[in-house]
Design an enzyme around this catalytic site. Structure first.
Site, PDB file in Angstrom:
ATOM      1  N   ARG A  28     -13.408  13.973   8.126  1.00  0.00           N
ATOM      2  CA  ARG A  28     -12.065  14.561   8.326  1.00  0.00           C
ATOM      3  C   ARG A  28     -11.729  15.527   7.202  1.00  0.00           C
ATOM      4  NH1 ARG A  28      -8.598   9.535   8.229  1.00  0.00           N
ATOM      5  NH2 ARG A  28      -6.881  11.013   8.284  1.00  0.00           N
ATOM      6  N   SER A  31      -6.685   4.545   9.491  1.00  0.00           N
ATOM      7  CA  SER A  31      -7.484   4.529   8.256  1.00  0.00           C
ATOM      8  C   SER A  31      -6.855   3.575   7.229  1.00  0.00           C
ATOM      9  CB  SER A  31      -7.557   5.958   7.708  1.00  0.00           C
ATOM     10  OG  SER A  31      -8.008   5.983   6.383  1.00  0.00           O
ATOM     11  N   HIS A  37       0.833  -1.202   0.000  1.00  0.00           N
ATOM     12  CA  HIS A  37       0.000   0.000   0.000  1.00  0.00           C
ATOM     13  C   HIS A  37       0.865   1.248   0.000  1.00  0.00           C
ATOM     14  CE1 HIS A  37      -3.687   2.293   0.737  1.00  0.00           C
ATOM     15  NE2 HIS A  37      -2.930   3.076   1.473  1.00  0.00           N
ATOM     16  N   LYS A  90      -8.227  -0.672   6.240  1.00  0.00           N
ATOM     17  CA  LYS A  90      -8.568  -1.165   4.900  1.00  0.00           C
ATOM     18  C   LYS A  90      -7.707  -2.364   4.530  1.00  0.00           C
ATOM     19  CE  LYS A  90      -8.349   3.103   3.556  1.00  0.00           C
ATOM     20  NZ  LYS A  90      -8.639   4.494   3.380  1.00  0.00           N
ATOM     21  N   ASP A 106     -14.519   3.850   8.199  1.00  0.00           N
ATOM     22  CA  ASP A 106     -13.445   4.687   7.655  1.00  0.00           C
ATOM     23  C   ASP A 106     -13.975   5.606   6.569  1.00  0.00           C
ATOM     24  OD1 ASP A 106     -10.640   5.512   7.107  1.00  0.00           O
ATOM     25  OD2 ASP A 106     -11.073   4.544   5.187  1.00  0.00           O
TER      26      ASP A 106
END
Ligand code: URA
Ligand code: CA
Length: 433
Positions: free
Chosen positions: A168, A183, A82, A187, A161
């Site tokens: 946010r 966050s 990621h 995921k 999220d």
């Protein structure tokens, strides 16, 4: 339990218990806690932070708010990668087939992009016929058969999220390290991989603008992994200038193909070899990153990496002849050069401005509803440290509109040309385990 008490507790710098965090996330996801109270709580977190226990508990409550993908019927250790987000970040398109070619199963769920360019899913859709709507059963079958599948993220992954991120975004609370860490990790954990390699981007084109913050974010994410039983490590890499040359969806697919052939940009190749070698180590296929790196270089040289990419395209309905004939990818109507106005050495290419220029052409989404033009974008002809002569092309623009003076202006703003010798930025700042 009352939300007001939790807001005051966090405002005063205390830690919440596991039960309190559960109440908070469940209550917000189900609509019992209103946005104004959650906004106030998020701002308290922004200033007071969260302990490692709290951050891990927050992560797991967000995971539990939605579907959790079970990949246990895929043989072997499943490794995901990621990136915290950058400009022209083509690494997933290269890494997925590259690592799969070495025999590591890659079961990847990716998102669509918001901002500069599309996400991996958008990029792959510039390949004729390729589709990402694959159900979970077929997804697992593809990975067991080919070692690779990349599909769209399930609609019901971490709804907490999704709701929190949207809040946010409009309350000035995106840039909080525990909130970003939880966050991202929620995921990744919900998508079911055993091990995760994180690419934490540092520089003008990234969330993290200095090395200390980047290290803290990396450490917090690695710590979450330790606490919840996933193998996690992080690489901190440069995003002061865009990665590679191409910024735009079809253009990045072409760049990924070049890289799989061993012909791509040096920085993109190097980052893919770094991230890929850690993925292979976490998967237990190599003992050291150096050994893993040799394996990756071997599959590029032998053509196995490109062959894996073609197999991956065919399996998801894509036209694999694109790999040998990139002109079959979507192409833009107009091709224009942005010429240097003076001699010198390129000393800066501000990544976020280049990203904005690509978005202005239509390569990215300004809002979730925007239509994306997969064919358009930019290709850098110069990177930091390159000498340039007046009249030489800095950037090639691929556009579907004829007048691009607004984009050209942005590109000139992004480039700094110096008369002095220039320090080329390092690509990998640190590795956190
Ligand atoms: N990316 C995420 O997924 N979440 C954040 O909070 C920031 C970047
Ligand atoms: Ca790129």
């Amino acid at each position: 339990m009352r939300m007001i008490d939790l807001i005051e507790k966090k405002r005063d710098g205390q830690s919440l218990t596991e039960e309190e965090i559960r109440f908070l996330i469940k209550g917000y996801t189900e609509g019992d806690i209103p946005d104004y109270q959650m906004a106030s709580f998020l701002m308290a977190v922004y200033f007071q932070g969260m302990s490692p226990e709290e951050t891990a508990q927050l992560t797991m409550e967000m995971v539990k708010s939605g579907e959790q993908i079970d990949l246990s019927t895929i043989k072997g250790i499943k490794v995901d990668k990621h990136s915290t987000g950058g400009v022209g970040d083509t690494t997933t398109l290269v890494l997925a087939p590259l690592v799969a070619a070495v025999g590591v199963p890659v079961a990847k769920m990716s998102g669509r992009g918001l901002g500069h360019t599309g996400g991996t899913i958008d990029k792959l859709e510039s390949i004729p016929g390729f589709h990402v709507e694959v159900d979970n059963k077929e997804f697992i079958r593809l990975v067991n058969e080919n070692r690779i599948a990349v599909i769209g993220q399930s609609g019901n992954l971490t709804p907490a999220d999704k709701k929190l991120y949207a809040l946010r975004d409009v309350t000035g609370t995106v840039n909080s390290i525990p909130l970003i860490a939880s966050s991202v990790m929620s995921k990744k954990i919900a998508s079911g991989s055993d091990a995760i390699v994180l690419d934490v981007k540092l520089g003008a084109g990234a969330f993290m603008k200095n090395i200390d913050d980047a290290r803290r974010l990396a450490e917090e994410m690695v710590e979450i992994g330790k606490r919840v039983g996933r193998k996690v490590m992080a690489v901190i890499s440069d995003m002061s200038q865009p990665l590679g040359y191409a910024v735009g969806n079809a253009l990045e697919v072409k760049e990924a193909i070049d890289t799989l052939k061993g012909e791509g940009p040096a920085d993109l190749k190097e980052l893919c070899l770094t991230l890929g070698s850690h993925m292979i180590c976490l998967a237990g296929k190599a003992q050291t990153p150096a050994e893993a790196r040799n394996m990756l270089e071997e599959v590029i040289e032998s053509g196995k990496a490109l062959e894996k990419f073609k197999q991956f395209l065919r399996a998801q309905g894509g036209d694999d002849s694109c790999a040998d004939h990139p002109e079959k990818l979507l192409t833009a109507g107009y091709v224009m050069e942005v010429e240097a106005k003076e001699d010198g050495i390129v000393s800066a290419i501000t990544a976020n401005q280049i990203g904005t220029a690509a978005m202005m052409l239509g390569a990215g989404r300004a809002t979730k509803e925007s239509e994306i033009d997969l064919a358009v974008g930019l290709v850098l002809n110069k990177k930091i440290g390159d000498p340039v002569k007046k009249g030489e092309s800095l950037v090639t623009i691929y556009s579907n509109r004829e007048s691009v003076s607004d984009v050209t202006g942005k590109i000139y703003n992004a480039f700094t040309i110096s008369r002095e010798p220039v320090q080329v930025p390092v690509l990998v700042y640190d590795v956190i385990t």
